[in-house]
Design a protein around this motif. Structure first.
Motif, mmCIF file in Angstrom:
data_model
loop_
_atom_site.group_PDB
_atom_site.id
_atom_site.type_symbol
_atom_site.label_atom_id
_atom_site.label_comp_id
_atom_site.label_asym_id
_atom_site.label_seq_id
_atom_site.Cartn_x
_atom_site.Cartn_y
_atom_site.Cartn_z
ATOM 1 N N ASN A 44 0.820 -1.197 0.000
ATOM 2 C CA ASN A 44 0.000 0.000 0.000
ATOM 3 C C ASN A 44 0.861 1.257 0.000
ATOM 4 O OD1 ASN A 44 -2.615 0.781 -0.082
ATOM 5 N ND2 ASN A 44 -3.149 -0.170 1.872
ATOM 6 N N GLY A 45 0.550 2.216 -0.863
ATOM 7 C CA GLY A 45 1.283 3.472 -0.876
ATOM 8 C C GLY A 45 2.575 3.434 -1.658
ATOM 9 N N ALA A 46 2.858 2.310 -2.335
ATOM 10 C CA ALA A 46 4.121 2.159 -3.074
ATOM 11 C C ALA A 46 4.171 3.055 -4.314
ATOM 12 C CB ALA A 46 4.316 0.701 -3.481
ATOM 13 N N GLY A 47 3.004 3.454 -4.822
ATOM 14 C CA GLY A 47 2.964 4.287 -6.021
ATOM 15 C C GLY A 47 2.351 3.594 -7.220
ATOM 16 N N LYS A 48 1.714 2.459 -7.009
ATOM 17 C CA LYS A 48 1.165 1.661 -8.111
ATOM 18 C C LYS A 48 0.061 2.416 -8.857
ATOM 19 C CE LYS A 48 -0.113 -1.720 -5.347
ATOM 20 N NZ LYS A 48 0.296 -1.112 -4.058
ATOM 21 N N THR A 49 -0.934 2.904 -8.112
ATOM 22 C CA THR A 49 -2.061 3.577 -8.755
ATOM 23 C C THR A 49 -1.603 4.846 -9.463
ATOM 24 O OG1 THR A 49 -3.640 2.666 -7.174
ATOM 25 C CG2 THR A 49 -4.322 4.664 -8.336
ATOM 26 N N THR A 50 -0.701 5.580 -8.842
ATOM 27 C CA THR A 50 -0.191 6.800 -9.460
ATOM 28 C C THR A 50 0.492 6.475 -10.792
ATOM 29 O OG1 THR A 50 0.143 7.726 -7.255
ATOM 30 C CG2 THR A 50 1.259 8.827 -9.076
ATOM 31 N N ALA A 51 1.318 5.434 -10.802
ATOM 32 C CA ALA A 51 2.007 5.048 -12.040
ATOM 33 C C ALA A 51 0.991 4.671 -13.117
ATOM 34 C CB ALA A 51 2.954 3.879 -11.768
ATOM 35 N N VAL A 52 -0.024 3.894 -12.733
ATOM 36 C CA VAL A 52 -1.054 3.483 -13.690
ATOM 37 C C VAL A 52 -1.786 4.703 -14.244
ATOM 38 C CG1 VAL A 52 -3.325 2.363 -13.841
ATOM 39 C CG2 VAL A 52 -1.389 1.130 -12.847
ATOM 40 N N LYS A 53 -2.114 5.649 -13.365
ATOM 41 C CA LYS A 53 -2.837 6.840 -13.823
ATOM 42 C C LYS A 53 -2.009 7.665 -14.807
ATOM 43 C CE LYS A 53 -5.902 7.623 -9.874
ATOM 44 N NZ LYS A 53 -6.033 8.516 -8.695
ATOM 45 N N VAL A 54 -0.711 7.742 -14.562
ATOM 46 C CA VAL A 54 0.157 8.469 -15.495
ATOM 47 C C VAL A 54 0.171 7.751 -16.847
ATOM 48 C CG1 VAL A 54 2.544 9.114 -16.009
ATOM 49 C CG2 VAL A 54 1.599 9.543 -13.721
ATOM 50 N N LEU A 55 0.292 6.420 -16.800
ATOM 51 C CA LEU A 55 0.362 5.651 -18.051
ATOM 52 C C LEU A 55 -0.967 5.682 -18.809
ATOM 53 C CD1 LEU A 55 2.450 2.638 -16.736
ATOM 54 C CD2 LEU A 55 3.189 4.379 -18.396
ATOM 55 N N ALA A 56 -2.061 5.803 -18.073
ATOM 56 C CA ALA A 56 -3.381 5.853 -18.718
ATOM 57 C C ALA A 56 -3.777 7.295 -19.066
ATOM 58 C CB ALA A 56 -4.423 5.210 -17.803
ATOM 59 N N THR A 57 -2.863 8.228 -18.930
ATOM 60 C CA THR A 57 -3.025 9.651 -19.262
ATOM 61 C C THR A 57 -3.989 10.395 -18.329
ATOM 62 O OG1 THR A 57 -4.867 9.595 -20.864
ATOM 63 C CG2 THR A 57 -2.657 9.096 -21.730
ATOM 64 N N LEU A 58 -4.267 9.826 -17.161
ATOM 65 C CA LEU A 58 -5.171 10.505 -16.218
ATOM 66 C C LEU A 58 -4.422 11.488 -15.330
ATOM 67 C CD1 LEU A 58 -7.280 7.386 -15.217
ATOM 68 C CD2 LEU A 58 -7.963 9.230 -16.751
ATOM 69 N N LEU A 59 -3.109 11.314 -15.245
ATOM 70 C CA LEU A 59 -2.259 12.251 -14.507
ATOM 71 C C LEU A 59 -1.077 12.607 -15.396
ATOM 72 C CD1 LEU A 59 -1.859 10.660 -10.924
ATOM 73 C CD2 LEU A 59 -3.056 12.798 -11.476
ATOM 74 N N ARG A 60 -0.624 13.857 -15.293
ATOM 75 C CA ARG A 60 0.533 14.302 -16.059
ATOM 76 C C ARG A 60 1.801 14.054 -15.255
ATOM 77 N NH1 ARG A 60 0.410 18.211 -20.435
ATOM 78 N NH2 ARG A 60 2.556 18.933 -20.488
ATOM 79 N N PRO A 61 2.806 13.427 -15.873
ATOM 80 C CA PRO A 61 4.039 13.198 -15.115
ATOM 81 C C PRO A 61 4.772 14.507 -14.838
ATOM 82 C CG PRO A 61 4.313 12.530 -17.408
ATOM 83 C CD PRO A 61 2.871 12.903 -17.240
ATOM 84 N N ASP A 62 5.597 14.529 -13.800
ATOM 85 C CA ASP A 62 6.411 15.708 -13.481
ATOM 86 C C ASP A 62 7.830 15.575 -14.010
ATOM 87 O OD1 ASP A 62 4.468 17.206 -11.890
ATOM 88 O OD2 ASP A 62 4.577 15.470 -10.563
ATOM 89 N N GLY A 63 8.181 14.394 -14.471
ATOM 90 C CA GLY A 63 9.517 14.207 -15.019
ATOM 91 C C GLY A 63 9.612 12.868 -15.713
ATOM 92 N N GLY A 64 10.629 12.736 -16.557
ATOM 93 C CA GLY A 64 10.852 11.476 -17.255
ATOM 94 C C GLY A 64 9.906 11.315 -18.429
ATOM 95 N N GLU A 65 9.904 10.118 -18.988
ATOM 96 C CA GLU A 65 9.125 9.853 -20.185
ATOM 97 C C GLU A 65 8.350 8.562 -20.040
ATOM 98 O OE1 GLU A 65 10.607 10.420 -23.917
ATOM 99 O OE2 GLU A 65 11.351 12.400 -23.289
ATOM 100 N N ALA A 66 7.218 8.497 -20.712
ATOM 101 C CA ALA A 66 6.466 7.252 -20.765
ATOM 102 C C ALA A 66 5.814 7.138 -22.124
ATOM 103 C CB ALA A 66 5.407 7.216 -19.671
ATOM 104 N N ARG A 67 5.980 5.975 -22.734
ATOM 105 C CA ARG A 67 5.356 5.705 -24.023
ATOM 106 C C ARG A 67 4.529 4.427 -23.935
ATOM 107 N NH1 ARG A 67 10.125 7.860 -25.185
ATOM 108 N NH2 ARG A 67 11.154 5.856 -24.906
#
Ligand SMILES: Nc1ncnc2c1ncn2[C@@H]1O[C@H](COP(=O)(O)OP(=O)(O)O)[C@@H](O)[C@H]1O
Ligand SMILES: [Mg+2]
Length: 340
Positions: A44-67
């Motif tokens: 819990n709290g590891a960052g899983k949901t946040t990572a998924v949301k970034v990859l699904a375009t629901l959140l904008r990343p603050d750094g790095g790249e994702a394709r």
């Protein structure tokens, strides 16, 4: 599937997402091969949901790249949205509608004709074991049924990439197994699945590769076998005919396998923990050990080969138990456990 299958389904480099002081995703590099289940395992709290949301375009990343299939999640967000589907907190299912009504409505919204919408809804309800409940309002569904209709809704149009964010958290074992079967069926159709889970046995059951994340960072990545090899190849459990021969058997196993040998409370039983260093598989080592015992005239009544669990992997990697305690249910937290 089709033209998308040449490169990886997901590729991230140094991905970062912060919330104020919290670095929820803290420099994540991931490569998810297409056509497989990729497990993202973490407490819990590891960052899983946040990572998924970034990859699904629901959140904008603050750094790095994702394709996603080569499309940048920020610059080509529309293209990404056309390829992915997400099951998680964003259930699009309406509680007051029946199972059939929900799926037909969503299929119509996706542009299906009335007849094909009905056919697709019926197919999915059947495949997910919901035919009997098809005419019931979703608010009367059990937790397991609810999870299944959520997944059904997310694959009305077969997505290239499906995000399943903790699809079985809180489900009873039978419902978990049903969801697992669904995930296997989805992948067999060619969809890539990114599955987040707190359950080590779930990643073990479904995923080809696993990234273990903790505090927004990938702390280990590899195939199940590679992760398990980092803690050892497993163990050989032996039951002898004759308790008198146990000291001899213990010596022999220790010398032959260079293993730590544990004497069990049962006076005829002993367990050798196999090291990760030799190139022989656990089965080969076990076979060698049995041959050697037989040559010395020590009769073995029973033996078994144990694989290390992913729980042991997490413990070895982080020095602490997982918060979720997948295989044992929800036991009390250990005193020295660091809160996630
Ligand atoms: N919208 C948000 N605002 C502030 N902090 C958040 C938000 N979403 C998540 N976090 C924090 O980011 C970290 C990672 O959360 P999350 O991605 O939900 O983890 P997981 O899904 O692995 O449980 C946690 O510390 C959480 O409290
Ligand atoms: Mg989460």
């Amino acid at each position: 599937m089709s033209t998308q299958s040449s490169g990886p389904a997901i590729e991230t480099v140094g991905l970062v997402k912060t919330f104020g002081e919290t670095r929820a995703v803290d420099g994540v590099d991931l490569t998810v091969p297409a056509g497989t289940v990729y497990g993202v395992l973490g407490p819990n709290g590891a960052g899983k949901t946040t990572a998924v949301k970034v990859l699904a375009t629901l959140l904008r990343p603050d750094g790095g790249e994702a394709r996603v299939f080569g499309h940048d999640v920020v610059r080509d967000a529309d293209a990404v949205r056309g390829l992915v589907s997400l099951t998680g907190q964003y259930a699009s299912v309406d509680e007051d509608l029946t199972g059939t009504e929900n799926l037909v409505l969503l299929a119509r919204l996706l542009g299906h004709h009335k007849t094909t919408a009905r056919t697709r809804a019926a197919q999915l309800l059947e495949a997910f074991g919901l035919t009997e409940a098809a005419g019931k309002q979703v608010k009367h569904y059990s937790g397991g049924m609810r999870r299944r209709i959520d997944i059904a809704a997310s694959i009305l149009n077969t997505p290239e990439l499906l995000f399943l964010d903790e699809p079985t958290t809180g489900l009873d074992p039978r419902s978990r197994n049903q969801v697992w079967d669904i995930v296997r069926a989805v992948v067999a159709q060619g969809t890539t699945v990114l599955l987040t889970t707190q359950y080590l046995d779930e990643a073990d059951q479904l995923a080809s590769r696993i990234a273990v994340i903790d505090h927004g960072k990938v702390i280990a990545e590899g195939t199940k076998g590679e992760l398990k090899a980092s803690v050892g190849a497993g163990s050989v459990h032996v039951r002898l005919r004759d308790a008198d021969r146990r000291p001899e058997a213990e010596r022999l196993l220790r010398d032959l396998l260079h293993a730590e040998v544990q004497l069990e409370p049962d006076p005829v039983a002993l367990t050798a923990r196999l090291g990760a260093t030799t190139s022989d598989s656990a089965a080969e080592q076990a076979a060698r050990a049995l041959g050697e015992l037989a040559r010395d005239g020590i009769t073995v009544d029973n033996f078994s080969l144990g694989q290390p669990s992913l729980d042991e992997v997490f413990l070895a990697l982080t020095g602490r138990e997982t918060g979720g305690s997948a295989t044992q249910g929800t036991g009390p937290a250990k005193k020295d456990e660091v809160a996630a």
